[in-house]
Scaffold this active site. Structure first.
Site, mmCIF file in Angstrom:
data_model
loop_
_atom_site.group_PDB
_atom_site.id
_atom_site.type_symbol
_atom_site.label_atom_id
_atom_site.label_comp_id
_atom_site.label_asym_id
_atom_site.label_seq_id
_atom_site.Cartn_x
_atom_site.Cartn_y
_atom_site.Cartn_z
ATOM 1 C CE LYS A 106 -0.405 -0.137 5.053
ATOM 2 N NZ LYS A 106 -1.314 -0.140 6.212
ATOM 3 C CE1 TYR A 136 12.077 31.974 4.359
ATOM 4 C CE2 TYR A 136 12.268 29.605 4.002
ATOM 5 C CZ TYR A 136 11.992 30.878 3.527
ATOM 6 O OH TYR A 136 11.627 31.047 2.214
#
Length: 346
Positions: free
Chosen positions: A35, A244
């Site tokens: 999956k 940042y």
């Protein structure tokens, strides 16, 4: 190259599956869970490698995943759908010969009415309270369901990665109570359950994360490797900040490599100022915040200017990175983005 390279070792993946297969008796089938695009590795190539290794039953989460898998591996292997038979899935399930694991009385009714005679399995809830028929529902539906001939009856362990957790024995007892005496194949265990021993193996096991190199299968070989190109190297002086928010300040003169990778590539922001990348065998600290496309790495101590730095490698596994981010290896793998230049071997 401007994007990072994700290398998938299919030979290691196949070896992990064979090692997990060897932990159960010869009469126990070992399936493979593919999956979430093969846990981020690419479902087609992953499933074909596992098919070549010996897997003949595969599990996906939803019917749409089953369609993609069927197109990749051909008509023969059985593809089981954990999510069962959802409204709108009938055509996909029928046309692509998928085996839904029915999870409710509603799904059971839908399947029997819309695809009579089509293969199906049943999922039982033994205490996880997520999917499956609860004991009272199973008691009411069991006779009708068994007369229709399910391919498999399964449940799922909640705490299998903690071998001593009392929930394991509790769920095992519940599963036996709900299924002993039935003439049907049974399945309870994914990777963690396989490691709990033969009492948990029944007729079919369903390894997932262990196939892809993750815990709790400590002997697993790493499957995913990430190498990130260095775009630029600059010198910063004492007191200058990087990235940042000014979250890292140089304590002295430093050389900072800007690397092409970021949270858009599944490199979690939570590893900012915590993780390392590797130049060969030498660790290099990730400094500043992980941004969307770039990360910055302190390479002051290197005697050369690196062309690339490795994030996942033999020195740092998906679980190492997950520990730094306070998450699990599953999230690291399934978060890998679409921008990587992917290569496969094995």
């Amino acid at each position: 190259m401007g994007t990072s390279r994700l290398h998938i070792d299919l030979a290691a993946m196949a070896e992990n599956w064979r090692a997990l297969d060897a932990l159960s008796a010869a009469q126990v089938e070992t399936a493979a869970v593919v999956k979430a695009d093969g846990y981020g590795t690419g479902v087609g190539k992953a499933a074909r490698a596992l098919q070549a290794a010996g897997a003949r039953t595969f599990f996906v989460a939803a019917a749409e995943e089953g369609v993609a898998l069927r197109q990749a591996i051909g008509p023969s292997p059985e593809i089981c759908v954990f999510g069962g038979h959802m409204a709108g899935d009938t055509e996909m399930i029928g046309d692509m010969h998928l085996t839904p694991m029915l999870n409710s009385l509603e799904q059971t009714t839908r399947h029997f009415e819309s695809l009579p005679g089509h293969p199906f399995g049943v999922q039982l809830d033994t205490g996880m309270n997520r999917l499956g028929l609860e004991p009272a529902e199973w008691e009411a539906a069991r006779q009708i369901v068994m007369q229709a001939g399910p391919r498999l009856v399964m449940s799922h362990l909640a705490c299998a990665d903690e071998p001593d957790h009392p929930m394991n024995a509790q769920q095992l007892a519940c599963f036996r109570d709900m299924t002993d005496g039935l003439e049907v194949r049974r399945s309870l265990s994914a990777t963690g359950g396989i490691l709990l021993g033969s009492d948990y193996h029944f007729d079919l096991t369903r390894p997932g994360i262990g196939v892809y190199g993750g815990r709790p299968f400590e002997e697993a070989k790493p499957v995913a490797h990430i190498s990130c190109p260095v775009i630029q190297v600059r010198d910063v002086t004492e007191g200058e900040t990087v990235g940042y928010g000014n979250t890292w300040t140089a304590e002295g003169p430093a050389r900072i490599a800007t690397v092409s990778a970021g949270y858009a590539d599944g490199i979690l922001r939570a590893i900012s100022n915590k993780a390392v990348l590797f130049s060969g065998t030498v660790p290099c600290p990730l400094v500043g915040r992980v941004s969307m496309d770039l990360i910055t790495v302190d390479v002051t101590h290197l005697d050369h200017t690196p062309r690339h730095l490795d994030l996942l490698c033999e020195h740092q596994t998906v679980d190492d990175l997950a520990d730094i981010a306070d998450t699990i290896g599953y999230e690291i793998l399934t978060s890998l983005g679409a921008r990587y230049a992917r290569t496969y071997a094995g």
